[in-house]
Design a protein around this motif. Structure first.
Motif, PDB file in Angstrom:
ATOM      1  N   UNK A 167       0.823  -1.211   0.000  1.00 21.98           N
ATOM      2  CA  UNK A 167       0.000   0.000   0.000  1.00 21.98           C
ATOM      3  C   UNK A 167       0.858   1.262   0.000  1.00 21.98           C
ATOM      4  N   UNK A 168       1.954   1.237   0.735  1.00 19.04           N
ATOM      5  CA  UNK A 168       2.787   2.432   0.852  1.00 19.04           C
ATOM      6  C   UNK A 168       3.484   2.761  -0.458  1.00 19.04           C
ATOM      7  N   UNK A 169       4.014   1.742  -1.132  1.00 19.89           N
ATOM      8  CA  UNK A 169       4.786   2.003  -2.362  1.00 19.89           C
ATOM      9  C   UNK A 169       3.905   2.058  -3.605  1.00 19.89           C
ATOM     10  N   UNK A 170       2.641   1.647  -3.485  1.00 18.54           N
ATOM     11  CA  UNK A 170       1.777   1.581  -4.661  1.00 18.54           C
ATOM     12  C   UNK A 170       1.568   2.957  -5.284  1.00 18.54           C
ATOM     13  N   UNK A 171       1.339   3.977  -4.472  1.00 24.13           N
ATOM     14  CA  UNK A 171       1.084   5.308  -4.993  1.00 24.13           C
ATOM     15  C   UNK A 171       2.243   5.874  -5.792  1.00 24.13           C
ATOM     16  N   UNK A 172       3.448   6.005  -5.180  1.00 25.78           N
ATOM     17  CA  UNK A 172       4.578   6.513  -5.964  1.00 25.78           C
ATOM     18  C   UNK A 172       4.901   5.667  -7.185  1.00 25.78           C
ATOM     19  N   UNK A 173       4.697   4.335  -7.095  1.00 25.39           N
ATOM     20  CA  UNK A 173       4.993   3.459  -8.233  1.00 25.39           C
ATOM     21  C   UNK A 173       4.067   3.751  -9.412  1.00 25.39           C
ATOM     22  N   UNK A 186       5.045   5.322 -12.977  1.00 22.12           N
ATOM     23  CA  UNK A 186       4.723   4.575 -14.199  1.00 22.12           C
ATOM     24  C   UNK A 186       3.961   5.448 -15.189  1.00 22.12           C
ATOM     25  N   UNK A 187       3.003   6.245 -14.678  1.00 24.64           N
ATOM     26  CA  UNK A 187       2.278   7.164 -15.551  1.00 24.64           C
ATOM     27  C   UNK A 187       3.235   8.206 -16.131  1.00 24.64           C
ATOM     28  N   UNK A 188       4.190   8.650 -15.314  1.00 25.39           N
ATOM     29  CA  UNK A 188       5.176   9.610 -15.807  1.00 25.39           C
ATOM     30  C   UNK A 188       6.013   9.044 -16.928  1.00 25.39           C
ATOM     31  N   UNK A 189       6.448   7.793 -16.780  1.00 27.83           N
ATOM     32  CA  UNK A 189       7.229   7.163 -17.846  1.00 27.83           C
ATOM     33  C   UNK A 189       6.386   6.948 -19.101  1.00 27.83           C
ATOM     34  N   UNK A 246       4.272   8.849 -20.151  1.00 33.34           N
ATOM     35  CA  UNK A 246       4.155  10.128 -20.827  1.00 33.34           C
ATOM     36  C   UNK A 246       5.143  10.290 -21.963  1.00 33.34           C
ATOM     37  N   UNK A 247       6.331   9.665 -21.851  1.00 31.97           N
ATOM     38  CA  UNK A 247       7.301   9.719 -22.964  1.00 31.97           C
ATOM     39  C   UNK A 247       6.704   9.132 -24.240  1.00 31.97           C
ATOM     40  N   UNK A 248       5.967   8.037 -24.095  1.00 29.88           N
ATOM     41  CA  UNK A 248       5.421   7.328 -25.250  1.00 29.88           C
ATOM     42  C   UNK A 248       4.101   7.932 -25.716  1.00 29.88           C
ATOM     43  N   UNK A 249       3.250   8.374 -24.739  1.00 31.50           N
ATOM     44  CA  UNK A 249       1.907   8.836 -25.088  1.00 31.50           C
ATOM     45  C   UNK A 249       1.832  10.323 -25.397  1.00 31.50           C
ATOM     46  N   UNK A 250       2.721  11.134 -24.749  1.00 30.77           N
ATOM     47  CA  UNK A 250       2.608  12.588 -24.922  1.00 30.77           C
ATOM     48  C   UNK A 250       3.936  13.261 -25.205  1.00 30.77           C
ATOM     49  N   UNK A 251       5.016  12.486 -25.282  1.00 34.79           N
ATOM     50  CA  UNK A 251       6.286  13.055 -25.688  1.00 34.79           C
ATOM     51  C   UNK A 251       7.128  13.642 -24.588  1.00 34.79           C
ATOM     52  N   UNK A 252       6.742  13.473 -23.309  1.00 33.03           N
ATOM     53  CA  UNK A 252       7.556  14.015 -22.228  1.00 33.03           C
ATOM     54  C   UNK A 252       7.204  13.298 -20.927  1.00 33.03           C
ATOM     55  N   UNK A 253       8.123  13.394 -19.959  1.00 29.88           N
ATOM     56  CA  UNK A 253       7.907  12.758 -18.656  1.00 29.88           C
ATOM     57  C   UNK A 253       6.778  13.465 -17.914  1.00 29.88           C
ATOM     58  N   UNK A 308      -8.818  11.485 -16.243  1.00 29.54           N
ATOM     59  CA  UNK A 308      -8.809  10.092 -15.773  1.00 29.54           C
ATOM     60  C   UNK A 308      -7.471   9.666 -15.182  1.00 29.54           C
ATOM     61  N   UNK A 309      -6.357  10.069 -15.805  1.00 29.46           N
ATOM     62  CA  UNK A 309      -5.050   9.688 -15.276  1.00 29.46           C
ATOM     63  C   UNK A 309      -4.788  10.363 -13.938  1.00 29.46           C
ATOM     64  N   UNK A 310      -5.163  11.624 -13.800  1.00 22.70           N
ATOM     65  CA  UNK A 310      -4.983  12.319 -12.527  1.00 22.70           C
ATOM     66  C   UNK A 310      -5.813  11.657 -11.430  1.00 22.70           C
TER      67      UNK A 310
END
Length: 324
Positions: free
Chosen positions: A257-263, A267-270, A272-279, A289-291
């Motif tokens: 539970x503790x590490x799930x949030x930052x993970x 993952x969504x940040x990474x 972003x490189x593929x889906x929107x072109x930036x971290x 929805x992602x937020x």
């Protein structure tokens, strides 16, 4: 000056005087239980001050943290301090230079803050207009959430990691051989019947309120941290009342539970490189929805981390506390 302005000025004056006098009383009172109750009242008053300053998000955080979690922590600590220790602390006349130094430092900080506020330029520097201009691109109506999750998302990500690091540092104090033991600091040995009743009645309402705070966080004051802190406070109340047992540090569920949030956030940040072109860039049409997904898992992580810290440390094997 009309009647509404006069009423607002009187309200601000009463709040300012009440917070100041109650703070002085909390410091000077020798009764620790009264001091904790006064601290709770002071937290609520400060939340009202933030509301008068037009910062409802900060007011919610203050009400939950200052008026809830910290009060529970102080209440649990005061119940375990022997009365003789408290009396001796106040009767120790040799500590007056330290008390005087603390008072002087507090006065210096207060005067410094007052000078900064009184000397702010007119109009005060602000990025509010820039945020308002870019707010539609985030699909989030609450500017605080937009700033935290879009404009300074990297900072918010690292803040969630800091909470995990804080729990790791706290768990580093666990005595050797006690990792599989449940923490015994927070639950009271003989909770009062009224406390048990509150522990049974309040959790459903607290959970619903936390879900509401999370859900409206994208449009109105609220969000993951306020909701997670409220969940942690409800969990701590249930533990204090003896209605549930704390989790052991070696269990997988609290760690997950503790590490799930930052993970998930990372993952969504990474992605972003593929889906929107930036971290940490959100693709068009999927911002909200992602937020919401990030905030949902972060709410659980905040609740778990704060709750585990509030639960305390397990007793050392063979100690008197464990035998009790």
């Amino acid at each position: 000056m009309n009647a509404v302005a006069i009423l607002g000025l009187l309200t601000d004056l009463v709040l300012a005087v009440s917070v100041l006098m109650l703070s002085i009383w909390i410091v000077l009172t020798p009764d620790r239980l009264r001091a904790v109750v006064g601290f709770l009242a002071n937290g609520i008053l400060i939340a009202l001050v933030w509301m008068r300053l037009g910062a409802p998000d900060v007011a919610l955080t203050e009400a939950i943290i200052g008026g809830g979690l910290v009060t529970l922590l102080l209440l649990g600590a005061s119940a375990r301090v022997p009365p003789e220790s408290a009396r001796n602390a106040f009767a120790d006349r040799d500590r007056w230079p330290l008390h005087l130094l603390a008072a002087l430092l507090a006065a210096v900080v207060a005067v410094g803050l007052a000078l900064v506020v009184l000397n702010l330029p007119e109009p005060a520097p602000s990025l509010a207009s820039a945020v308002a201009t870019e707010l539609p691109a985030t699909a989030v109506d609450n500017p605080v959430t937009a700033v935290l999750m879009a404009f300074r998302a990297v900072d918010t990500l690292f803040e969630t990691v800091v909470l995990v690091v804080a729990l790791i540092a706290f768990w580093s104090l666990i005595p050797e051989g006690a990792w599989f033991q449940r923490a015994g600091w927070l639950p009271l040995r003989e909770p009062a019947p009224a406390l048990v009743l509150l522990g049974r009645v309040l959790p459903p309402f607290g959970i619903l309120t936390a879900v509401h705070l999370f859900w409206i966080g994208t449009t109105l004051p609220g969000g993951k941290f306020q909701a997670g802190a409220l969940l942690a406070a409800i969990w701590a109340l249930v533990l204090i009342a003896g209605l549930s047992q704390p989790m052991a540090a070696a269990q997988r569920l609290p760690r997950l539970l503790v590490v799930m949030g930052p993970t998930v956030f990372f993952a969504v940040g990474l992605a972003g490189f593929w889906l929107a072109g930036d971290f940490l860039a959100y693709p068009s049409g999927l911002e909200k929805p992602l937020i919401l997904i990030i905030e949902a898992v972060l709410m659980l992580s905040v609740a778990a981390a704060l709750g585990l810290i509030l639960a305390g440390l397990p007793p050392a094997p063979g100690s008197l506390e464990q035998r009790r």
